[in-house]
Design a protein around this motif. Sequence first.
Motif, PDB file in Angstrom:
ATOM      1  N   ARG A 271       0.846  -1.096  -0.059  1.00  0.00           N
ATOM      2  CA  ARG A 271       0.073  -0.152  -0.011  1.00  0.00           C
ATOM      3  C   ARG A 271       0.966   1.299   0.075  1.00  0.00           C
ATOM      4  O   ARG A 271       1.902   1.311   0.553  1.00  0.00           O
ATOM      5  CB  ARG A 271      -1.083   0.060   1.117  1.00  0.00           C
ATOM      6  N   ALA A 272       0.346   2.442  -0.711  1.00  0.00           N
ATOM      7  CA  ALA A 272       0.972   3.784  -0.683  1.00  0.00           C
ATOM      8  C   ALA A 272       1.019   4.166   0.711  1.00  0.00           C
ATOM      9  O   ALA A 272       2.028   4.999   1.087  1.00  0.00           O
ATOM     10  CB  ALA A 272       0.367   4.595  -1.819  1.00  0.00           C
ATOM     11  N   HIS A 273      -0.070   4.177   1.299  1.00  0.00           N
ATOM     12  CA  HIS A 273      -0.317   4.896   2.713  1.00  0.00           C
ATOM     13  C   HIS A 273      -1.411   4.198   3.351  1.00  0.00           C
ATOM     14  O   HIS A 273      -2.395   3.902   2.909  1.00  0.00           O
ATOM     15  CB  HIS A 273      -0.443   6.338   2.305  1.00  0.00           C
ATOM     16  N   ALA A 274      -0.990   3.486   4.376  1.00  0.00           N
ATOM     17  CA  ALA A 274      -2.139   2.508   5.107  1.00  0.00           C
ATOM     18  C   ALA A 274      -1.529   2.283   6.696  1.00  0.00           C
ATOM     19  O   ALA A 274      -0.397   2.572   7.005  1.00  0.00           O
ATOM     20  CB  ALA A 274      -2.100   1.381   4.366  1.00  0.00           C
ATOM     21  N   ARG A 275      -2.500   1.781   7.287  1.00  0.00           N
ATOM     22  CA  ARG A 275      -2.422   1.425   8.850  1.00  0.00           C
ATOM     23  C   ARG A 275      -2.320  -0.011   8.689  1.00  0.00           C
ATOM     24  O   ARG A 275      -3.379  -0.747   8.438  1.00  0.00           O
ATOM     25  CB  ARG A 275      -3.175   1.990   9.740  1.00  0.00           C
ATOM     26  N   ILE A 276      -1.340  -0.702   9.121  1.00  0.00           N
ATOM     27  CA  ILE A 276      -1.291  -2.122   9.278  1.00  0.00           C
ATOM     28  C   ILE A 276      -1.835  -2.430  10.611  1.00  0.00           C
ATOM     29  O   ILE A 276      -1.486  -2.126  11.657  1.00  0.00           O
ATOM     30  CB  ILE A 276       0.081  -2.788   9.477  1.00  0.00           C
ATOM     31  N   THR A 277      -3.305  -3.046  10.521  1.00  0.00           N
ATOM     32  CA  THR A 277      -3.988  -3.514  11.659  1.00  0.00           C
ATOM     33  C   THR A 277      -3.721  -4.991  12.123  1.00  0.00           C
ATOM     34  O   THR A 277      -4.087  -5.254  13.295  1.00  0.00           O
ATOM     35  CB  THR A 277      -5.402  -3.138  11.560  1.00  0.00           C
ATOM     36  N   ARG A 278      -3.014  -5.607  11.474  1.00  0.00           N
ATOM     37  CA  ARG A 278      -2.792  -6.865  11.816  1.00  0.00           C
ATOM     38  C   ARG A 278      -1.385  -7.367  11.104  1.00  0.00           C
ATOM     39  O   ARG A 278      -1.442  -7.416   9.842  1.00  0.00           O
ATOM     40  CB  ARG A 278      -4.123  -7.891  11.600  1.00  0.00           C
ATOM     41  N   LEU A 279      -0.483  -7.898  11.785  1.00  0.00           N
ATOM     42  CA  LEU A 279       0.518  -8.690  11.197  1.00  0.00           C
ATOM     43  C   LEU A 279       0.847  -9.683  12.012  1.00  0.00           C
ATOM     44  O   LEU A 279       1.290  -9.891  13.210  1.00  0.00           O
ATOM     45  CB  LEU A 279       1.872  -7.674  11.414  1.00  0.00           C
ATOM     46  N   ASP A 280       0.618 -10.904  11.245  1.00  0.00           N
ATOM     47  CA  ASP A 280       0.627 -12.432  11.901  1.00  0.00           C
ATOM     48  C   ASP A 280       1.732 -12.995  11.122  1.00  0.00           C
ATOM     49  O   ASP A 280       1.702 -13.356   9.903  1.00  0.00           O
ATOM     50  CB  ASP A 280      -0.717 -13.000  11.820  1.00  0.00           C
ATOM     51  N   LEU A 281       2.946 -13.210  11.875  1.00  0.00           N
ATOM     52  CA  LEU A 281       4.021 -13.854  11.338  1.00  0.00           C
ATOM     53  C   LEU A 281       4.272 -15.313  11.695  1.00  0.00           C
ATOM     54  O   LEU A 281       5.353 -16.078  11.543  1.00  0.00           O
ATOM     55  CB  LEU A 281       5.239 -12.979  11.728  1.00  0.00           C
ATOM     56  N   ALA A 282       3.514 -15.839  12.427  1.00  0.00           N
ATOM     57  CA  ALA A 282       3.790 -17.207  13.228  1.00  0.00           C
ATOM     58  C   ALA A 282       4.051 -18.238  12.168  1.00  0.00           C
ATOM     59  O   ALA A 282       4.755 -19.059  12.174  1.00  0.00           O
ATOM     60  CB  ALA A 282       2.489 -17.709  13.735  1.00  0.00           C
ATOM     61  N   ALA A 283       3.086 -18.459  11.110  1.00  0.00           N
ATOM     62  CA  ALA A 283       3.620 -19.395   9.974  1.00  0.00           C
ATOM     63  C   ALA A 283       4.782 -19.108   9.140  1.00  0.00           C
ATOM     64  O   ALA A 283       5.626 -19.987   8.986  1.00  0.00           O
ATOM     65  CB  ALA A 283       2.339 -19.233   9.006  1.00  0.00           C
ATOM     66  N   VAL A 284       5.177 -17.671   9.006  1.00  0.00           N
ATOM     67  CA  VAL A 284       6.552 -17.437   8.524  1.00  0.00           C
ATOM     68  C   VAL A 284       7.869 -18.087   9.312  1.00  0.00           C
ATOM     69  O   VAL A 284       8.644 -18.702   8.855  1.00  0.00           O
ATOM     70  CB  VAL A 284       6.772 -15.983   8.668  1.00  0.00           C
ATOM     71  N   ARG A 285       7.441 -17.977  10.782  1.00  0.00           N
ATOM     72  CA  ARG A 285       8.663 -18.128  11.613  1.00  0.00           C
ATOM     73  C   ARG A 285       8.607 -19.752  11.593  1.00  0.00           C
ATOM     74  O   ARG A 285       9.656 -20.374  11.896  1.00  0.00           O
ATOM     75  CB  ARG A 285       8.346 -17.899  12.976  1.00  0.00           C
ATOM     76  N   ALA A 286       7.543 -20.432  11.397  1.00  0.00           N
ATOM     77  CA  ALA A 286       7.522 -21.741  11.374  1.00  0.00           C
ATOM     78  C   ALA A 286       7.704 -22.392  10.044  1.00  0.00           C
ATOM     79  O   ALA A 286       8.035 -24.077   9.811  1.00  0.00           O
ATOM     80  CB  ALA A 286       5.873 -22.448  11.688  1.00  0.00           C
ATOM     81  N   ALA A 287       8.034 -21.773   9.018  1.00  0.00           N
ATOM     82  CA  ALA A 287       8.274 -22.365   7.591  1.00  0.00           C
ATOM     83  C   ALA A 287       9.729 -23.007   7.584  1.00  0.00           C
ATOM     84  O   ALA A 287      10.659 -22.721   8.172  1.00  0.00           O
ATOM     85  CB  ALA A 287       8.376 -21.078   6.724  1.00  0.00           C
ATOM     86  N   PRO A 288       9.857 -23.848   6.811  1.00  0.00           N
ATOM     87  CA  PRO A 288      11.068 -24.599   6.478  1.00  0.00           C
ATOM     88  C   PRO A 288      12.294 -23.759   6.379  1.00  0.00           C
ATOM     89  O   PRO A 288      11.961 -22.924   5.467  1.00  0.00           O
ATOM     90  CB  PRO A 288      10.880 -25.465   5.409  1.00  0.00           C
ATOM     91  N   GLY A 289      13.596 -23.883   6.926  1.00  0.00           N
ATOM     92  CA  GLY A 289      14.883 -23.373   6.671  1.00  0.00           C
ATOM     93  C   GLY A 289      14.863 -21.857   7.230  1.00  0.00           C
ATOM     94  O   GLY A 289      15.835 -21.262   7.241  1.00  0.00           O
ATOM     95  N   VAL A 290      13.716 -21.475   8.079  1.00  0.00           N
ATOM     96  CA  VAL A 290      13.630 -20.100   8.548  1.00  0.00           C
ATOM     97  C   VAL A 290      14.514 -20.187   9.630  1.00  0.00           C
ATOM     98  O   VAL A 290      14.274 -21.028  10.840  1.00  0.00           O
ATOM     99  CB  VAL A 290      12.239 -19.605   8.610  1.00  0.00           C
ATOM    100  N   ALA A 291      15.449 -19.153   9.834  1.00  0.00           N
ATOM    101  CA  ALA A 291      16.219 -18.941  11.241  1.00  0.00           C
ATOM    102  C   ALA A 291      15.859 -17.846  11.903  1.00  0.00           C
ATOM    103  O   ALA A 291      15.581 -18.257  13.353  1.00  0.00           O
ATOM    104  CB  ALA A 291      17.774 -18.700  10.889  1.00  0.00           C
ATOM    105  N   VAL A 292      15.332 -16.877  11.345  1.00  0.00           N
ATOM    106  CA  VAL A 292      14.726 -15.773  12.582  1.00  0.00           C
ATOM    107  C   VAL A 292      14.079 -14.942  11.420  1.00  0.00           C
ATOM    108  O   VAL A 292      14.241 -14.787  10.423  1.00  0.00           O
ATOM    109  CB  VAL A 292      15.978 -15.103  13.105  1.00  0.00           C
ATOM    110  N   VAL A 293      12.846 -14.316  12.220  1.00  0.00           N
ATOM    111  CA  VAL A 293      12.122 -13.277  11.311  1.00  0.00           C
ATOM    112  C   VAL A 293      12.240 -11.993  12.153  1.00  0.00           C
ATOM    113  O   VAL A 293      12.293 -11.871  13.540  1.00  0.00           O
ATOM    114  CB  VAL A 293      10.758 -13.662  11.471  1.00  0.00           C
ATOM    115  N   LEU A 294      12.610 -10.837  11.560  1.00  0.00           N
ATOM    116  CA  LEU A 294      12.826  -9.708  12.100  1.00  0.00           C
ATOM    117  C   LEU A 294      11.756  -8.521  11.818  1.00  0.00           C
ATOM    118  O   LEU A 294      11.050  -8.418  10.889  1.00  0.00           O
ATOM    119  CB  LEU A 294      14.338  -8.947  11.271  1.00  0.00           C
ATOM    120  N   THR A 295      11.391  -7.682  12.975  1.00  0.00           N
ATOM    121  CA  THR A 295      10.711  -6.745  12.947  1.00  0.00           C
ATOM    122  C   THR A 295      11.281  -5.512  13.687  1.00  0.00           C
ATOM    123  O   THR A 295      12.247  -5.875  14.139  1.00  0.00           O
ATOM    124  CB  THR A 295       9.050  -7.086  13.709  1.00  0.00           C
ATOM    125  N   ALA A 296      10.315  -4.547  13.873  1.00  0.00           N
ATOM    126  CA  ALA A 296      10.799  -3.428  14.738  1.00  0.00           C
ATOM    127  C   ALA A 296      11.289  -3.839  15.994  1.00  0.00           C
ATOM    128  O   ALA A 296      12.167  -3.219  16.662  1.00  0.00           O
ATOM    129  CB  ALA A 296       9.925  -2.346  14.711  1.00  0.00           C
TER     130      ALA A 296
END
Length: 316
Positions: free
Chosen positions: A53-78
């Motif tokens: 999006r060009a300008h928006a508010r993120i109301t939900r950011l769910d990264l659980a599936a990202v962290r559980a994906a094969p080969g993932v070592a770490v997921v970085l956020t603010a």
Amino acid sequence: ERPPAHQARIKGGVATPTTHDSGAKHVTGAARYADDEPELPGMLQVYIAMSERAHARITRLDLAAVRAAPGVAVVLTADDIPGQNDYSPVFGDDPIFPPLTGDGAIVQYVGQPIFAVAAETVLAARRAAKLAVVEYVDLAAAISIDDAVAHADAAGEDLLPAYEMRLGDAAAALDAAPRRVKGRIEIGGQDHFYLEGQIATAAPLEDGDVFVRSSTQHPSEVQHNVARMLGVPDHAVTVELRRMGGGFGGKESQGNALACATAIAARLTGQPCKMRYDRDDDMIMTGKRHDFRIDYRAGVDAEGKLVAVEFDQLCR
């Protein structure tokens, strides 16, 4: 008498044809760039997920599936940034990742980094990033210069304070000029399309230090930004660039984001990390040579001599 210009060439002077130090290596493909350096054992590959999006508010950011994906070592956020969440060179207005608050996180352009994934391979990182659940509420966006002018007029504010350069009293000279002309020039933007893409690697050292290799035009700026982001003194960060040139200005500050993301990943995992933007992602994520709109007014005397000029320059 001075000799003709073509006979006045001084050895080593400006007009002397001189071979570029790396010219032969450039044209034969022998020149080594950051991506040509051998990767360290155990090096993780980092991928940045971007705002849609060009300008928006993120109301939900769910990264659980990202962290559980094969080969993932770490997921970085603010939340993983120990120091200052900013990679801008001057104004402090470029968060590495948008900070999440009670009302969500604000994104301000398509391509803005939201989070990053460090995984065993680039493909694993990209696949994992697609598993994120991101929900937006769109906000008003000023896409064009006309949009921005309308917003500034309505809100009584602009992106930055106006900057004025003045020599003499142009307005009075224009009023007094017997002849006046006015018009508008519009200049489109450009992508720098550097010869070497945006690349960074980071390796953890002793005592919390980090070694960064960056395809930048400004290694000290990368050093300052990585140190500030990690909350460590500058001398704790060593930055090396493999070669200079062919960036056209597009690699002075744009490499900070990659260097910061790989440095955090290296700090958290204890492994060397690497990020290389695909060229299409690069063209979406990074800034450009800006569009300009220039309204001009000029005054000339009866003989056609220019006596005054005013320019109003608007930059997208």
